[in-house]
Design a protein around this motif. Structure first.
Motif, PDB file in Angstrom:
ATOM      1  N   PHE A  34       0.854  -1.169   0.000  1.00 15.92           N
ATOM      2  CA  PHE A  34       0.000   0.000   0.000  1.00 15.92           C
ATOM      3  C   PHE A  34       0.896   1.227   0.000  1.00 15.92           C
ATOM      4  O   PHE A  34       2.091   1.135   0.291  1.00 15.92           O
ATOM      5  CB  PHE A  34      -0.914   0.004   1.235  1.00 15.92           C
ATOM      6  N   GLU A  41      -5.187   9.607   1.611  1.00 12.05           N
ATOM      7  CA  GLU A  41      -5.407   8.374   2.352  1.00 12.05           C
ATOM      8  C   GLU A  41      -4.517   7.265   1.796  1.00 12.05           C
ATOM      9  O   GLU A  41      -4.086   7.304   0.642  1.00 12.05           O
ATOM     10  CB  GLU A  41      -6.877   7.963   2.265  1.00 12.05           C
ATOM     11  N   GLU A  43      -3.573   3.971   0.069  1.00 14.80           N
ATOM     12  CA  GLU A  43      -4.239   3.301  -1.040  1.00 14.80           C
ATOM     13  C   GLU A  43      -3.536   2.006  -1.404  1.00 14.80           C
ATOM     14  O   GLU A  43      -2.333   1.851  -1.216  1.00 14.80           O
ATOM     15  CB  GLU A  43      -4.299   4.215  -2.269  1.00 14.80           C
ATOM     16  N   PHE A  44      -4.312   1.110  -1.948  1.00 15.32           N
ATOM     17  CA  PHE A  44      -3.812  -0.185  -2.378  1.00 15.32           C
ATOM     18  C   PHE A  44      -2.912  -0.040  -3.596  1.00 15.32           C
ATOM     19  O   PHE A  44      -3.200   0.768  -4.493  1.00 15.32           O
ATOM     20  CB  PHE A  44      -4.997  -1.089  -2.711  1.00 15.32           C
ATOM     21  N   SER A  96      -1.461 -10.494   5.427  1.00 16.72           N
ATOM     22  CA  SER A  96      -2.843 -10.918   5.651  1.00 16.72           C
ATOM     23  C   SER A  96      -2.859 -12.349   6.208  1.00 16.72           C
ATOM     24  O   SER A  96      -2.006 -13.151   5.860  1.00 16.72           O
ATOM     25  CB  SER A  96      -3.600 -10.874   4.328  1.00 16.72           C
ATOM     26  N   SER A 102      -6.052  -9.477  -1.756  1.00 17.95           N
ATOM     27  CA  SER A 102      -7.088  -8.524  -1.394  1.00 17.95           C
ATOM     28  C   SER A 102      -6.568  -7.121  -1.615  1.00 17.95           C
ATOM     29  O   SER A 102      -5.378  -6.869  -1.437  1.00 17.95           O
ATOM     30  CB  SER A 102      -7.500  -8.695   0.067  1.00 17.95           C
ATOM     31  N   SER A 103      -7.450  -6.231  -2.005  1.00 21.86           N
ATOM     32  CA  SER A 103      -7.080  -4.827  -2.167  1.00 21.86           C
ATOM     33  C   SER A 103      -7.562  -3.984  -0.988  1.00 21.86           C
ATOM     34  O   SER A 103      -7.399  -2.764  -1.004  1.00 21.86           O
ATOM     35  CB  SER A 103      -7.687  -4.285  -3.465  1.00 21.86           C
ATOM     36  N   HIS A 104      -8.146  -4.628   0.011  1.00 23.23           N
ATOM     37  CA  HIS A 104      -8.713  -3.915   1.151  1.00 23.23           C
ATOM     38  C   HIS A 104      -7.762  -3.956   2.341  1.00 23.23           C
ATOM     39  O   HIS A 104      -7.397  -5.041   2.814  1.00 23.23           O
ATOM     40  CB  HIS A 104     -10.060  -4.524   1.529  1.00 23.23           C
ATOM     41  N   SER A 105      -7.398  -2.804   2.838  1.00 24.55           N
ATOM     42  CA  SER A 105      -6.455  -2.741   3.958  1.00 24.55           C
ATOM     43  C   SER A 105      -6.995  -3.455   5.193  1.00 24.55           C
ATOM     44  O   SER A 105      -6.209  -3.943   6.014  1.00 24.55           O
ATOM     45  CB  SER A 105      -6.112  -1.290   4.287  1.00 24.55           C
ATOM     46  N   SER A 106      -8.311  -3.548   5.321  1.00 26.04           N
ATOM     47  CA  SER A 106      -8.900  -4.205   6.485  1.00 26.04           C
ATOM     48  C   SER A 106      -8.602  -5.698   6.518  1.00 26.04           C
ATOM     49  O   SER A 106      -8.760  -6.342   7.560  1.00 26.04           O
ATOM     50  CB  SER A 106     -10.413  -3.981   6.504  1.00 26.04           C
ATOM     51  N   GLN A 107      -8.198  -6.260   5.383  1.00 28.00           N
ATOM     52  CA  GLN A 107      -7.872  -7.691   5.308  1.00 28.00           C
ATOM     53  C   GLN A 107      -6.439  -7.987   5.762  1.00 28.00           C
ATOM     54  O   GLN A 107      -6.038  -9.142   5.796  1.00 28.00           O
ATOM     55  CB  GLN A 107      -8.049  -8.179   3.866  1.00 28.00           C
TER      56      GLN A 107
END
Length: 121
Positions: A34, A41, A43-44, A96, A102-107
């Motif tokens: 990222f 912010e 970003e991926f 992860s 995954s492209s989502h930081s929450s993962q």
């Protein structure tokens, strides 16, 4: 918990290339890169699955950046070609607990400290 250490950032000119490395201690599965530019912010950028067979990229870097991993060395790489000023950011490696991409930081549960990439035009 996985500890991550990025390296390879620096100051380059537009059109140059850089290779970022992320060394990990502990068992790793899916990995990602990222970035965060000043005032923006996080970003991926790119992600790679546990086997290395599956990768995913942000549209902004597709065709210029390549993510890869060496499981024997427990290291993930980001090869960046044709760098542009808009690529200037702090780049973070993330781990992860899931095997896929995954492209989502929450993962991603674990994060490195980041390495600065500055591209001058």
């Amino acid at each position: 918990q996985v500890q991550l250490q990025e390296s390879g950032g620096g100051l380059v000119q537009a059109g140059d290339s850089l290779r970022l490395s992320c060394g990990a201690s502990g068992r790793t599965y899916g990995m990602g890169w990222f970035r965060q530019a000043p005032g923006k912010e996080r970003e991926f950028v790119a992600a790679i699955g546990w086997s290395g067979a599956f990768t995913e990229y942000a549209d902004s870097v597709k065709g210029r950046f390549t993510i890869s991993r060496d499981r024997d060395k427990n290291t993930v790489y980001l090869d960046m070609n044709n760098l542009q000023s808009e690529d200037t950011a702090v780049y973070y490696c993330a781990a992860s607990p899931y095997e896929g991409t995954s492209s989502h930081s929450s993962q991603f549960d674990d994060w490195g400290q980041g390495t600065q990439v500055t591209v001058s035009s």
